[in-house]
Scaffold this active site. Sequence first.
Site, mmCIF file in Angstrom:
data_model
loop_
_atom_site.group_PDB
_atom_site.id
_atom_site.type_symbol
_atom_site.label_atom_id
_atom_site.label_comp_id
_atom_site.label_asym_id
_atom_site.label_seq_id
_atom_site.Cartn_x
_atom_site.Cartn_y
_atom_site.Cartn_z
ATOM 1 N N GLY A 1 35.797 6.434 -55.354
ATOM 2 C CA GLY A 1 36.950 7.067 -56.005
ATOM 3 C C GLY A 1 36.767 7.382 -57.474
ATOM 4 O O GLY A 1 37.275 8.394 -57.961
ATOM 5 N N GLU B 1 36.762 2.403 -63.267
ATOM 6 C CA GLU B 1 37.475 2.260 -61.986
ATOM 7 C C GLU B 1 38.506 3.376 -61.830
ATOM 8 O O GLU B 1 39.037 3.872 -62.812
ATOM 9 C CB GLU B 1 38.207 0.905 -61.956
ATOM 10 C CG GLU B 1 37.582 -0.131 -61.048
ATOM 11 C CD GLU B 1 37.725 0.156 -59.554
ATOM 12 O OE1 GLU B 1 37.926 1.323 -59.166
ATOM 13 O OE2 GLU B 1 37.638 -0.797 -58.776
ATOM 14 N N ASP B 2 38.787 3.726 -60.594
ATOM 15 C CA ASP B 2 39.823 4.732 -60.358
ATOM 16 C C ASP B 2 41.220 4.124 -60.508
ATOM 17 O O ASP B 2 42.062 4.647 -61.218
ATOM 18 C CB ASP B 2 39.651 5.389 -58.976
ATOM 19 C CG ASP B 2 39.490 4.391 -57.832
ATOM 20 O OD1 ASP B 2 39.542 3.159 -58.062
ATOM 21 O OD2 ASP B 2 39.309 4.849 -56.684
ATOM 22 N N ASP C 1 45.064 -2.095 -58.510
ATOM 23 C CA ASP C 1 46.278 -2.287 -57.720
ATOM 24 C C ASP C 1 46.609 -3.785 -57.775
ATOM 25 O O ASP C 1 47.165 -4.270 -58.748
ATOM 26 C CB ASP C 1 45.968 -1.760 -56.318
ATOM 27 C CG ASP C 1 47.153 -1.759 -55.383
ATOM 28 O OD1 ASP C 1 48.278 -1.599 -55.834
ATOM 29 O OD2 ASP C 1 46.929 -1.909 -54.160
ATOM 30 N N LYS D 1 48.710 0.063 -61.314
ATOM 31 C CA LYS D 1 50.046 -0.149 -60.737
ATOM 32 C C LYS D 1 50.464 -1.562 -61.133
ATOM 33 O O LYS D 1 50.236 -2.507 -60.376
ATOM 34 C CB LYS D 1 49.987 -0.048 -59.209
ATOM 35 C CG LYS D 1 49.772 1.350 -58.686
ATOM 36 C CD LYS D 1 50.013 1.414 -57.193
ATOM 37 C CE LYS D 1 48.721 1.541 -56.432
ATOM 38 N NZ LYS D 1 48.901 1.714 -54.984
ATOM 39 N N PHE E 1 51.441 4.754 -52.960
ATOM 40 C CA PHE E 1 50.033 4.928 -52.630
ATOM 41 C C PHE E 1 49.585 6.292 -53.149
ATOM 42 O O PHE E 1 50.124 7.324 -52.750
ATOM 43 C CB PHE E 1 49.764 4.778 -51.136
ATOM 44 C CG PHE E 1 48.295 4.573 -50.872
ATOM 45 C CD1 PHE E 1 47.736 3.304 -50.981
ATOM 46 C CD2 PHE E 1 47.469 5.648 -50.577
ATOM 47 C CE1 PHE E 1 46.361 3.110 -50.798
ATOM 48 C CE2 PHE E 1 46.096 5.467 -50.384
ATOM 49 C CZ PHE E 1 45.550 4.188 -50.494
ATOM 50 N N ASP F 1 41.544 8.330 -52.345
ATOM 51 C CA ASP F 1 41.661 8.786 -50.967
ATOM 52 C C ASP F 1 42.663 7.965 -50.171
ATOM 53 O O ASP F 1 43.021 6.848 -50.540
ATOM 54 C CB ASP F 1 40.309 8.653 -50.263
ATOM 55 C CG ASP F 1 39.969 7.178 -49.989
ATOM 56 O OD1 ASP F 1 39.956 6.389 -50.951
ATOM 57 O OD2 ASP F 1 39.745 6.821 -48.816
ATOM 58 N N ARG G 1 40.614 13.368 -51.611
ATOM 59 C CA ARG G 1 39.903 13.119 -52.878
ATOM 60 C C ARG G 1 39.796 14.390 -53.708
ATOM 61 O O ARG G 1 39.698 14.346 -54.929
ATOM 62 C CB ARG G 1 38.476 12.625 -52.613
ATOM 63 C CG ARG G 1 38.383 11.249 -51.974
ATOM 64 C CD ARG G 1 36.943 10.747 -52.034
ATOM 65 N NE ARG G 1 36.674 9.643 -51.129
ATOM 66 C CZ ARG G 1 36.923 8.364 -51.407
ATOM 67 N NH1 ARG G 1 37.472 8.037 -52.560
ATOM 68 N NH2 ARG G 1 36.639 7.415 -50.541
HETATM 69 P P1 IMP Z 1 42.913 -3.872 -55.595
HETATM 70 O O1 IMP Z 1 41.833 -4.846 -55.227
HETATM 71 O O2 IMP Z 1 44.184 -4.152 -54.828
HETATM 72 O O3 IMP Z 1 43.184 -3.815 -57.089
HETATM 73 O O4 IMP Z 1 42.484 -2.452 -55.102
HETATM 74 C C1 IMP Z 1 41.390 -1.845 -55.634
HETATM 75 C C2 IMP Z 1 40.883 -0.663 -54.850
HETATM 76 O O5 IMP Z 1 41.731 -0.281 -53.760
HETATM 77 C C3 IMP Z 1 40.849 0.522 -55.765
HETATM 78 O O6 IMP Z 1 39.642 0.566 -56.504
HETATM 79 C C4 IMP Z 1 40.990 1.676 -54.796
HETATM 80 O O7 IMP Z 1 39.733 2.022 -54.279
HETATM 81 C C5 IMP Z 1 41.873 1.118 -53.708
HETATM 82 N N1 IMP Z 1 43.299 1.473 -53.966
HETATM 83 C C6 IMP Z 1 44.282 0.681 -54.456
HETATM 84 N N2 IMP Z 1 45.446 1.340 -54.580
HETATM 85 C C7 IMP Z 1 45.180 2.600 -54.166
HETATM 86 C C8 IMP Z 1 45.986 3.807 -54.075
HETATM 87 O O8 IMP Z 1 47.185 3.861 -54.413
HETATM 88 N N3 IMP Z 1 45.346 4.903 -53.611
HETATM 89 C C9 IMP Z 1 44.030 4.911 -53.250
HETATM 90 N N4 IMP Z 1 43.247 3.839 -53.327
HETATM 91 C C10 IMP Z 1 43.809 2.687 -53.775
HETATM 92 MG MG MG Z 2 38.010 1.796 -56.207
#
Ligand code: IMP
Ligand code: MG
Length: 177
Positions: free
Chosen positions: A44, A99-100, A103, A131, A152, A159, A165
């Site tokens: 991403g 990082e993209d 979350d 977020k 989301f 994606d 994407r």
């Molecule tokens: P985390 O571990 O919950 O912080 O999630 C990290 C990864 O989940 C990110 O680097 C994204 O690849 C994916 N992700 C989390 N939220 C989203 C979203 O809203 N859209 C798309 N990918 C997400």
């Molecule tokens: Mg990611």
Amino acid sequence: MPPQPIGEILVQQDDLAHRVRELGGEISRDYEGCDLLLVCVLKGAVFFLSDLMRHIDTPCEVDFMAVASYGSSTESSGVVRILKDLDMPIEGRNVLIVEDIVDSGLTLSYLLRMLKARGPASLEVCALLTKPERREVELPIRYVGFEIPNRFAVGYGLDHAERHRNLPYVAALEDPS
Ligand code: IMP
Ligand code: MG
């Protein structure tokens, strides 16, 4: 599975371009005279990285790593698996993780722990999106593009089940209701 439709736009294309330019400027100032290594988390963040890097005017290198934290669902499993490790050692380097989106923060907290153990001179994070409502672990994120609500998000690299994407903006997936 048919792709889920796109809902409202969360970050417009112009705002992305403007903010990415600003972040590039900030990073250039902060890392002036340093030996900067950008670590891009696939897939991403590739879109963000390639725009960001063109606004960094201090010498820098890039390496890639791939981790799996989500299947094709929209919830973090909390389990992080390395699919592709870095090609180069980072000991003594000034590392900036690109990082993209952050979350829950579980993926990043794992990455930070793992990379810190390799002895970089410094280790910081630049995330295009965050977020804050969803955060489960507190993390030091030095550079943030935009805070977005608990939706989301897809587009500009992000994606849902590998789709969307290629959108030039960031949008929310339409609510399934
Ligand atoms: P985390 O571990 O919950 O912080 O999630 C990290 C990864 O989940 C990110 O680097 C994204 O690849 C994916 N992700 C989390 N939220 C989203 C979203 O809203 N859209 C798309 N990918 C997400
Ligand atoms: Mg990611």
